[in-house]
Design a protein around this motif. Sequence first.
Motif, PDB file in Angstrom:
ATOM      1  N   GLY A   1       0.740  -0.904  -0.122  1.00  0.00           N
ATOM      2  CA  GLY A   1      -0.422   0.093   0.222  1.00  0.00           C
ATOM      3  C   GLY A   1       0.850   1.312   0.202  1.00  0.00           C
ATOM      4  O   GLY A   1      -0.079   2.679  -0.077  1.00  0.00           O
ATOM      5  N   LEU A   2       2.334   1.198  -0.362  1.00  0.00           N
ATOM      6  CA  LEU A   2       2.709   2.451  -0.295  1.00  0.00           C
ATOM      7  C   LEU A   2       3.261   2.570  -1.680  1.00  0.00           C
ATOM      8  O   LEU A   2       3.290   1.711  -2.690  1.00  0.00           O
ATOM      9  N   ALA A   3       3.724   3.959  -2.371  1.00  0.00           N
ATOM     10  CA  ALA A   3       4.573   4.162  -3.541  1.00  0.00           C
ATOM     11  C   ALA A   3       5.401   3.538  -3.252  1.00  0.00           C
ATOM     12  O   ALA A   3       6.172   3.143  -2.819  1.00  0.00           O
ATOM     13  N   ARG A   4       6.170   3.735  -4.834  1.00  0.00           N
ATOM     14  CA  ARG A   4       6.992   3.408  -5.282  1.00  0.00           C
ATOM     15  C   ARG A   4       8.058   4.452  -4.717  1.00  0.00           C
ATOM     16  O   ARG A   4       9.104   3.461  -3.786  1.00  0.00           O
ATOM     17  N   PRO A   5       8.828   5.643  -4.523  1.00  0.00           N
ATOM     18  CA  PRO A   5       9.952   5.941  -4.024  1.00  0.00           C
ATOM     19  C   PRO A   5      10.005   5.954  -2.104  1.00  0.00           C
ATOM     20  O   PRO A   5      10.499   5.926  -1.951  1.00  0.00           O
ATOM     21  N   THR A   6       8.664   5.387  -1.927  1.00  0.00           N
ATOM     22  CA  THR A   6       8.778   5.271  -0.443  1.00  0.00           C
ATOM     23  C   THR A   6       9.028   4.002  -0.186  1.00  0.00           C
ATOM     24  O   THR A   6       9.637   3.631   0.865  1.00  0.00           O
ATOM     25  N   ILE A   7       8.939   3.160  -1.213  1.00  0.00           N
ATOM     26  CA  ILE A   7       9.625   1.455  -0.785  1.00  0.00           C
ATOM     27  C   ILE A   7      11.586   1.791  -1.082  1.00  0.00           C
ATOM     28  O   ILE A   7      11.421   0.973  -0.685  1.00  0.00           O
ATOM     29  N   TYR A   8      11.484   2.426  -1.803  1.00  0.00           N
ATOM     30  CA  TYR A   8      12.823   2.596  -1.948  1.00  0.00           C
ATOM     31  C   TYR A   8      13.392   3.247  -1.119  1.00  0.00           C
ATOM     32  O   TYR A   8      14.774   3.457  -0.662  1.00  0.00           O
ATOM     33  N   LYS A   9      11.988   4.252  -0.375  1.00  0.00           N
ATOM     34  CA  LYS A   9      12.910   5.091   0.583  1.00  0.00           C
ATOM     35  C   LYS A   9      13.397   4.223   1.970  1.00  0.00           C
ATOM     36  O   LYS A   9      14.141   3.837   2.590  1.00  0.00           O
ATOM     37  N   LEU A  10      12.364   3.336   2.620  1.00  0.00           N
ATOM     38  CA  LEU A  10      12.466   2.231   3.486  1.00  0.00           C
ATOM     39  C   LEU A  10      13.229   1.319   2.641  1.00  0.00           C
ATOM     40  O   LEU A  10      14.251   0.485   4.153  1.00  0.00           O
ATOM     41  N   MET A  11      13.884   0.782   1.947  1.00  0.00           N
ATOM     42  CA  MET A  11      15.195  -0.150   1.412  1.00  0.00           C
ATOM     43  C   MET A  11      16.395   0.812   1.727  1.00  0.00           C
ATOM     44  O   MET A  11      16.903  -0.441   2.171  1.00  0.00           O
ATOM     45  N   LYS A  12      16.723   2.106   1.968  1.00  0.00           N
ATOM     46  CA  LYS A  12      17.303   2.574   1.955  1.00  0.00           C
ATOM     47  C   LYS A  12      17.859   3.195   3.714  1.00  0.00           C
ATOM     48  O   LYS A  12      18.606   3.216   4.185  1.00  0.00           O
ATOM     49  N   GLN A  13      16.536   2.867   4.261  1.00  0.00           N
ATOM     50  CA  GLN A  13      16.952   2.994   6.037  1.00  0.00           C
ATOM     51  C   GLN A  13      16.472   1.556   6.289  1.00  0.00           C
ATOM     52  O   GLN A  13      16.188  -0.012   6.783  1.00  0.00           O
ATOM     53  N   ALA A  14      17.602   1.144   7.143  1.00  0.00           N
ATOM     54  CA  ALA A  14      18.412  -0.520   7.774  1.00  0.00           C
ATOM     55  C   ALA A  14      17.384  -0.719   8.687  1.00  0.00           C
ATOM     56  O   ALA A  14      16.609  -2.302   8.588  1.00  0.00           O
ATOM     57  N   ASP A  15      16.625   0.807   9.297  1.00  0.00           N
ATOM     58  CA  ASP A  15      15.725  -0.318  10.707  1.00  0.00           C
ATOM     59  C   ASP A  15      14.433  -0.130   9.953  1.00  0.00           C
ATOM     60  O   ASP A  15      13.674  -1.112  11.028  1.00  0.00           O
ATOM     61  N   SER A  16      14.344   0.399   8.898  1.00  0.00           N
ATOM     62  CA  SER A  16      12.726  -0.149   8.401  1.00  0.00           C
ATOM     63  C   SER A  16      12.162  -1.974   8.493  1.00  0.00           C
ATOM     64  O   SER A  16      11.494  -2.302   8.352  1.00  0.00           O
ATOM     65  N   GLY A  17      13.453  -2.714   8.368  1.00  0.00           N
ATOM     66  CA  GLY A  17      13.286  -4.405   8.129  1.00  0.00           C
ATOM     67  C   GLY A  17      12.399  -4.516   6.471  1.00  0.00           C
ATOM     68  O   GLY A  17      12.267  -5.724   6.690  1.00  0.00           O
ATOM     69  N   PHE A  18      12.549  -3.494   5.923  1.00  0.00           N
ATOM     70  CA  PHE A  18      11.988  -3.690   4.769  1.00  0.00           C
ATOM     71  C   PHE A  18      13.014  -4.717   3.522  1.00  0.00           C
ATOM     72  O   PHE A  18      14.044  -4.489   3.332  1.00  0.00           O
ATOM     73  N   PRO A  19      12.378  -6.087   2.985  1.00  0.00           N
ATOM     74  CA  PRO A  19      13.235  -6.723   2.187  1.00  0.00           C
ATOM     75  C   PRO A  19      13.398  -5.865   1.100  1.00  0.00           C
ATOM     76  O   PRO A  19      13.212  -5.144   0.329  1.00  0.00           O
ATOM     77  N   GLN A  20      14.936  -6.106   0.873  1.00  0.00           N
ATOM     78  CA  GLN A  20      15.766  -6.413  -0.400  1.00  0.00           C
ATOM     79  C   GLN A  20      15.518  -6.677  -1.840  1.00  0.00           C
ATOM     80  O   GLN A  20      15.317  -7.693  -2.101  1.00  0.00           O
ATOM     81  N   PRO A  21      15.636  -6.669  -2.345  1.00  0.00           N
ATOM     82  CA  PRO A  21      15.159  -6.454  -3.975  1.00  0.00           C
ATOM     83  C   PRO A  21      16.261  -8.739  -4.372  1.00  0.00           C
ATOM     84  O   PRO A  21      17.714  -7.720  -3.807  1.00  0.00           O
ATOM     85  N   VAL A  22      16.275  -8.768  -4.933  1.00  0.00           N
ATOM     86  CA  VAL A  22      16.473  -9.925  -5.876  1.00  0.00           C
ATOM     87  C   VAL A  22      16.941  -9.516  -7.159  1.00  0.00           C
ATOM     88  O   VAL A  22      15.694  -8.868  -8.410  1.00  0.00           O
ATOM     89  N   LYS A  23      17.906  -9.495  -7.068  1.00  0.00           N
ATOM     90  CA  LYS A  23      18.906  -8.832  -9.199  1.00  0.00           C
ATOM     91  C   LYS A  23      18.648 -10.371 -10.073  1.00  0.00           C
ATOM     92  O   LYS A  23      18.604 -11.031  -9.940  1.00  0.00           O
ATOM     93  N   LEU A  24      17.926  -9.445 -11.211  1.00  0.00           N
ATOM     94  CA  LEU A  24      17.221 -10.543 -12.042  1.00  0.00           C
ATOM     95  C   LEU A  24      18.142 -10.484 -13.186  1.00  0.00           C
ATOM     96  O   LEU A  24      17.708 -11.319 -13.980  1.00  0.00           O
ATOM     97  N   SER A  25      18.935  -9.782 -13.669  1.00  0.00           N
ATOM     98  CA  SER A  25      19.882  -9.954 -14.161  1.00  0.00           C
ATOM     99  C   SER A  25      21.920  -9.743 -13.663  1.00  0.00           C
ATOM    100  O   SER A  25      22.039  -8.712 -12.361  1.00  0.00           O
ATOM    101  N   ASN A  26      22.604  -9.811 -14.717  1.00  0.00           N
ATOM    102  CA  ASN A  26      24.343  -8.873 -14.161  1.00  0.00           C
ATOM    103  C   ASN A  26      24.297  -7.959 -14.188  1.00  0.00           C
ATOM    104  O   ASN A  26      25.071  -6.864 -14.315  1.00  0.00           O
ATOM    105  N   SER A  27      23.651  -6.973 -14.683  1.00  0.00           N
ATOM    106  CA  SER A  27      23.558  -5.305 -15.056  1.00  0.00           C
ATOM    107  C   SER A  27      23.855  -4.893 -14.734  1.00  0.00           C
ATOM    108  O   SER A  27      22.897  -4.642 -12.632  1.00  0.00           O
TER     109      SER A  27
END
Length: 89
Positions: A33-59
């Motif tokens: 229920g959050l927008a893309r910018p908020t999700i990426y902001k949460l990913m940068k905050q270690a204390d948020s606990g938001f899961p990190q993404p999995v890279k789908l390519s070597n790019s």
Amino acid sequence: MSTGKNVSAAAGPLQFDPATTLIRIPEVEAIVGLARPTIYKLMKQADSGFPQPVKLSNSTARGAPVAWVLAEVQEWVKSRIAARGSAAA
């Protein structure tokens, strides 16, 4: 036109294991229920606990494709529900 395959209606819809199912950002947005910018902001905050993404390519390009593990996103949502009496992340 018949394909020759015997498909049973009892088989039902496909079942996916959340621990091995990858979802892209539109699905993550819908689940949390959050927008893309908020999700990426949460990913940068270690204390948020938001899961990190999995890279789908070597790019290493900025727009390289990524996805999230469904079970990890669901677990984060459950943790937010459990913490609803506390301050938000």
